[in-house]
Design an enzyme around this catalytic site. Structure first.
Site, PDB file in Angstrom:
ATOM      1  N   ASP A 248      -5.533 -12.253  -2.809  1.00  0.00           N
ATOM      2  CA  ASP A 248      -6.680 -11.355  -2.866  1.00  0.00           C
ATOM      3  C   ASP A 248      -6.282  -9.976  -3.364  1.00  0.00           C
ATOM      4  OD1 ASP A 248      -5.699  -9.883  -0.642  1.00  0.00           O
ATOM      5  OD2 ASP A 248      -6.629 -11.309   0.736  1.00  0.00           O
ATOM      6  N   LYS A 270     -11.188  -9.788  -2.904  1.00  0.00           N
ATOM      7  CA  LYS A 270     -12.230  -9.518  -1.914  1.00  0.00           C
ATOM      8  C   LYS A 270     -12.119  -8.077  -1.445  1.00  0.00           C
ATOM      9  CE  LYS A 270     -12.647 -12.463   1.403  1.00  0.00           C
ATOM     10  NZ  LYS A 270     -12.230 -13.249   2.578  1.00  0.00           N
ATOM     11  N   GLY A 301      -3.301  -9.729   2.165  1.00  0.00           N
ATOM     12  CA  GLY A 301      -2.779  -8.433   2.559  1.00  0.00           C
ATOM     13  C   GLY A 301      -2.727  -8.304   4.065  1.00  0.00           C
ATOM     14  N   ASP A 303      -1.875  -8.883   7.843  1.00  0.00           N
ATOM     15  CA  ASP A 303      -1.640 -10.096   8.626  1.00  0.00           C
ATOM     16  C   ASP A 303      -2.875 -10.983   8.530  1.00  0.00           C
ATOM     17  OD1 ASP A 303       0.105 -11.321  11.070  1.00  0.00           O
ATOM     18  OD2 ASP A 303      -2.045 -11.602  11.410  1.00  0.00           O
TER      19      ASP A 303
END
Length: 457
Positions: A248, A270, A301, A303
């Site tokens: 992402d 996103k 990105g 956790d």
């Protein structure tokens, strides 16, 4: 790329070293280990050269540089303490199209000697292109500590099995899956190190008889908040073993540069309020690629289990019976606060920390009364668009208007920017910041002026 790294086959091939001192001795050891047929030409020789000559390991030619010694050579090294002689060796080799290394003079050389990690048959060479030998040595030392001494035995044994693997497994995918299991098998590595032939054979037969999983798998990997140095070792291993990486917008370019080069890459960028690819479609991409037998890495990105919708993605895989695993990452709250000089907890100011989403499902509402309590730190993810609402709600439920706040944009990256003020300014400050950004609210923000280390580097 200023130099092409290659590995030369020098066994039983003529090579020449000009020089008879300590530096020449170090170069001679390397060439002898490589099996070269070595001649050493110098005015004088340190004792080790005489020992080698008496053992028949090399030939000594005493006297000034004799360029005719190059006529049958494949490779030459100039290692005298006389720059003029070294230059003559280089020019004579160049005229014969023979590669020549000139010690401590990379510009005069047609090849340079790297720092070497020897786990034969596995060899690792590290070079700075002659610009910083000390840096190359330091990197070599780090790599030495990462590569077990028995790795060479494992690699050599793998070579003995190649024909059997090729015969038993028809496709490249099957062979790769076998080798991946082979090289991470600690029992096999230990048995080889102990020369336990019975255990080696038993483990090998088990590996060949164990069925390969054709269903594929998905590994959910947290990429951390931005700085590639914060990616975990296990995360790095997974992205370098992937067949396909689904990533992402929050995954940095530096981290994507670490992905296995021939892996497919699918961007599903996103951000709050905008989805390049809808979540349901992302779920189906993971499912579809795993069902093809691929090793899929879903790279997120921070956790994946902290506002990363990782749980939703894994529920889809679980329902379909697809194997999965999770590699945690450093979450944005931890990374951004550390790189901003803001401790999330502190004995004097905050006994707890709350990670809060600023992007709620329709109709959702936060527990503002508890969020406004004293002695805690609040970290809002995806809260920029709701900053004014967060400000008003916290004040309405009793939080002091002068509570320190900070907004961290592009945290942990070279583009990191931090703006700070007090709670009554939060909505206004958010207008100065672009996504991705994190909002931190609490007395600990007041420590930033003292503890801000990153922007000073």
């Amino acid at each position: 790329m200023d130099h092409l790294p290659i590995f030369c086959q020098l066994r039983d091939r003529d090579c020449l070293i000009v020089g008879g001192g300590d530096v020449a001795e170090r170069k001679a050891r390397l060439l002898l280990e490589a099996g070269a047929r070595l001649t050493v030409n110098a005015l004088t020789f340190i004792p080790q050269f005489t020992v080698w000559a008496n053992e028949g390991m090399l030939t000594l030619v005493e006297g000034p540089f004799d360029e005719t010694l190059l006529d049958s050579c494949w490779l030459a090294i100039a290692a005298t303490d006389d720059d003029t002689v070294n230059q003559r060796v280089s020019e004579a080799a160049e005229s014969r199209r023979i590669f020549c290394n000139v010690v401590d003079a990379p510009k005069a050389a047609s090849f340079i000697m790297p720092s070497i990690i020897d786990r034969s048959p596995l060899m690792v060479a590290v070079s700075s292109g002659g610009t910083s030998p000390v840096l190359a040595r330091l990197l070599r030392e780090k790599l030495e500590s990462l590569l077990p001494q028995h790795l060479g035995q494992v690699a050599r044994y793998a070579g003995q099995l190649r024909a059997r693997v090729k015969k038993q497994f028809a496709t490249m995918g099957e062979r790769r899956r076998f080798w991946e299991k082979f090289f991470v098998n600690d029992r096999l590595a230990q048995s080889l190190a102990n020369a336990d032939e019975k255990a080696v054979n038993a483990t090998t037969e088990h590996l060949f008889s164990e069925p390969l999983d054709h269903r594929g798998e998905v590994v959910l990997v947290g990429a951390g908040p931005g700085d590639a140095g914060l990616l975990t070792l296990k995360g790095l291993q997974q992205i370098q073993q992937a067949d396909i990486v689904v990533y992402d917008r929050l995954v940095s370019d530096d981290i994507m540069n670490l992905v296995r080069r021939d892996a497919d890459r699918v961007f599903v960028g996103k951000r709050a309020g905008y989805h390049c690819v809808p979540q349901e479609e992302i779920n189906q991409i993971l499912l579809r690629e795993a069902q093809k037998g691929k090793r899929v890495v879903r790279l997120k990105g921070g956790d994946p289990f902290i506002f990363g919708r990782g749980g939703e993605e894994l529920e889809t895989l679980c329902h379909a019976g697809i194997p999965f695993s999770v590699v945690p990452g450093i979450t944005a709250a931890s990374g951004c606060s550390a790189y901003s000089g803001i401790p999330l907890t502190h004995r004097d100011y905050a006994q707890s920390v709350r990670l809060v989403t600023g992007h709620l499902k329709t109709g959702g509402e936060l527990d503002w009364e508890n969020l406004a309590a004293e002695k805690q730190t609040l970290v809002f993810y995806m809260g920029l668009n709701q900053a004014a609402t967060i400000q008003d709600k916290l004040i309405a439920f009793g939080m002091q208007a002068d509570m320190p706040v900070a907004l961290v944009e592009n945290g942990t990256s070279v583009k990191q920017r931090v703006v700070h003020g007090v709670l009554t300014q939060l909505g206004e400050l958010a207008q100065q910041v672009e996504s991705p950004a994190l909002i931190i609210v609490g007395r600990v923000v007041g420590l930033r002026d003292k503890l801000n280390w990153f922007s000073n580097h």
